[in-house]
Design a protein around this motif. Structure first.
Motif, PDB file in Angstrom:
ATOM      1  N   GLY A   1      35.629 -25.074  42.499  1.00 53.09           N
ATOM      2  CA  GLY A   1      34.463 -24.999  43.354  1.00 53.09           C
ATOM      3  C   GLY A   1      33.456 -23.937  42.963  1.00 53.09           C
ATOM      4  O   GLY A   1      32.309 -23.964  43.418  1.00 53.09           O
ATOM      5  N   SER A   2      33.877 -23.017  42.110  1.00 54.21           N
ATOM      6  CA  SER A   2      32.985 -21.942  41.670  1.00 54.21           C
ATOM      7  C   SER A   2      32.956 -21.909  40.156  1.00 54.21           C
ATOM      8  O   SER A   2      33.995 -22.011  39.507  1.00 54.21           O
ATOM      9  CB  SER A   2      33.464 -20.587  42.205  1.00 54.21           C
ATOM     10  OG  SER A   2      33.439 -20.559  43.612  1.00 54.21           O
ATOM     11  N   THR A   3      31.761 -21.771  39.616  1.00 53.99           N
ATOM     12  CA  THR A   3      31.590 -21.661  38.173  1.00 53.99           C
ATOM     13  C   THR A   3      30.556 -20.571  37.874  1.00 53.99           C
ATOM     14  O   THR A   3      29.725 -20.228  38.723  1.00 53.99           O
ATOM     15  CB  THR A   3      31.106 -22.975  37.537  1.00 53.99           C
ATOM     16  OG1 THR A   3      29.876 -23.368  38.145  1.00 53.99           O
ATOM     17  CG2 THR A   3      32.129 -24.082  37.710  1.00 53.99           C
TER      18      THR A   3
ATOM     19  N   HIS B   1      40.186 -23.892  41.980  1.00 54.60           N
ATOM     20  CA  HIS B   1      39.939 -25.174  42.644  1.00 54.60           C
ATOM     21  C   HIS B   1      38.728 -25.887  42.074  1.00 54.60           C
ATOM     22  O   HIS B   1      38.423 -27.014  42.457  1.00 54.60           O
ATOM     23  CB  HIS B   1      39.748 -24.960  44.138  1.00 54.60           C
ATOM     24  CG  HIS B   1      38.764 -23.888  44.475  1.00 54.60           C
ATOM     25  ND1 HIS B   1      37.401 -24.034  44.347  1.00 54.60           N
ATOM     26  CD2 HIS B   1      38.969 -22.620  44.908  1.00 54.60           C
ATOM     27  CE1 HIS B   1      36.812 -22.906  44.701  1.00 54.60           C
ATOM     28  NE2 HIS B   1      37.728 -22.037  45.043  1.00 54.60           N
TER      29      HIS B   1
ATOM     30  N   SER C   1      36.769 -21.409  38.862  1.00 54.49           N
ATOM     31  CA  SER C   1      37.819 -20.984  39.772  1.00 54.49           C
ATOM     32  C   SER C   1      38.979 -21.980  39.765  1.00 54.49           C
ATOM     33  O   SER C   1      38.870 -23.079  39.228  1.00 54.49           O
ATOM     34  CB  SER C   1      37.255 -20.856  41.188  1.00 54.49           C
ATOM     35  OG  SER C   1      36.719 -22.103  41.615  1.00 54.49           O
TER      36      SER C   1
ATOM     37  N   SER D   1      34.288 -27.650  33.642  1.00 52.43           N
ATOM     38  CA  SER D   1      34.890 -28.419  34.725  1.00 52.43           C
ATOM     39  C   SER D   1      36.398 -28.451  34.506  1.00 52.43           C
ATOM     40  O   SER D   1      36.883 -28.054  33.450  1.00 52.43           O
ATOM     41  CB  SER D   1      34.328 -29.840  34.776  1.00 52.43           C
ATOM     42  OG  SER D   1      34.606 -30.541  33.580  1.00 52.43           O
TER      43      SER D   1
END
Length: 121
Positions: free
Chosen positions: A56-58, A54, A52, A71
């Motif tokens: 925070g979501s993968t 930011h 995402s 990352s």
């Protein structure tokens, strides 16, 4: 608009590791969700991992879960793909891509030129 340039590909033995980088130009990188795709000879392009805007979501394709990690560093306008425990079937050209929405099936409409990863047995 965002321009993407991949690097870090190469030849590695099975079981080894590589870290791919994707450098983005433009001031809006942090607004984009990012993903890594790959295409092997004679096969369709497939999504490998997504992150995402930011970070925070993968999400990952089943074939790479537990081995690959995506990352990003928004301060450096860069997204990474850490690839461990590589297998010969991971051999492909790897592309990074950007989209306005997050997910493995999002509409990725900005692409890099690709970097070759070859895993020898």
């Amino acid at each position: 608009q965002v321009q993407l340039v991949e690097s870090g590909g190469g030849l590695v033995q099975a079981g080894g590791s590589l870290r791919l980088s994707c450098a983005a130009s433009g001031r809006t990188f942090s607004r984009y969700a990012m993903a890594w795709f790959r295409q092997a000879p004679g096969k369709e392009r497939e999504v490998v991992a997504a992150i995402s805007w930011h970070g925070g979501s993968t999400d990952y394709a089943d074939s790479v879960k537990g081995r690959f990690t995506i990352s990003r560093d928004n301060a450096e306008n860069t997204v990474y793909l850490q690839m461990n425990s590589l297998k010969p079937e991971d051999t492909a050209v790897y592309y990074c891509a950007a989209a306005r929405s997050y997910g493995l099936r999002a509409d990725y409409n900005h692409w890099g030129q690709g970097t070759q990863v070859t895993v020898s047995s």
